[in-house]
Design a protein around this motif. Structure first.
Motif: not given
Length: 238
Positions: A123-132
């Motif tokens: 989810t998110g992109e750039g600095c907030e790209l979060t992998e689950y």
């Protein structure tokens, strides 16, 4: 005019490409660790702060600071600092038992461990790209979220039918000056080489540390893949 420039920069292809231009080489990240034991409804909560420069990482808890330096030859040198006494104990890389994986210190979870998990979603992109990610090991389930472009653990939860432990990021900052100031403060503490402790038992601080069992080989204060504190071998000089 300024608003238009700001808007243009937000919509630039660079931002959309999912890069993170934060100075992520310098990080201060606050974590909360909660443990729940089902049988006796025991709930404990602790906090620690992870500090990082490109070749140093420190894990600061209320009692002490575990600092790891990545040396030019890829070896890792640990130093354990005690805030209250403003003292430190330095270890030689050869005094640390077990395989030393820099990524596991720097990120709390190693690249190898992340690669072994199952990627669920992003989810998110750039600095907030979060992998689950998730992983099942017998009856224990591991759920992990990871800020990929900051190489920063967002949360890891290890649960079994009887027990759960969660490490959660509560705040993070990338202020180079603040981070460097903190490392410089610890660097000013008086340090003793681990190998010399036996010769300095008249030193009240070191005598206390020996009694507390703090000065053993390889005690790391870090977590393994299962979220257990890594204890290391007990090897005392006599």
């Amino acid at each position: 005019m300024k608003a238009a420039i700001l808007l243009a920069s937000l919509l630039s292809p660079l931002a959309v490409a999912g890069q993170c231009d934060m100075n992520t080489g310098f990080t201060q990240a606050d974590y909360t660790v909660t443990t729940d034991i089902v049988a006796n409804k025991q709930h404990t909560e602790n906090t620690f702060t992870l500090w990082r420069t490109p070749h140093q990482v420190a894990k600061q808890n209320p009692q002490f600071i575990e600092l790891w330096q990545q040396l030019r030859n890829q070896q890792i040198r640990p130093i354990r600092y005690f805030q209250h006494a403003q003292r430190g104990i330095e270890y030689q890389p050869s005094e640390v038992q077990g395989e030393q994986d820099w990524s596991s210190k720097y990120q709390l979870v190693s690249d190898k461990f992340l690669a072994s998990m199952t990627h669920q979603k992003s989810t998110g992109e750039g600095c907030e790209l979060t992998e689950y990610y998730t992983q099942q090991q017998g009856d224990s389930k591991i759920e992990l979220s990871w800020l990929a472009n900051q190489k920063l653990l967002k949360a890891i939860r290890i649960s079994t039918p009887t027990y759960s432990r969660e490490i959660t990021l509560t705040a993070s900052h990338h202020n180079q000056q603040n981070v460097q100031t903190e490392f410089a403060k610890w660097d000013n503490y008086q340090t003793t080489d681990y190998a010399d402790i036996g010769d300095n038992e008249s030193d009240p601080f070191l005598a206390k540390m020996i009694n507390l069992g703090f000065v053993e080989h390889g005690a790391s204060g870090f977590y393994d893949a299962q979220g257990n504190q890594l204890k290391g071998e007990h090897g005392h000089h006599h």
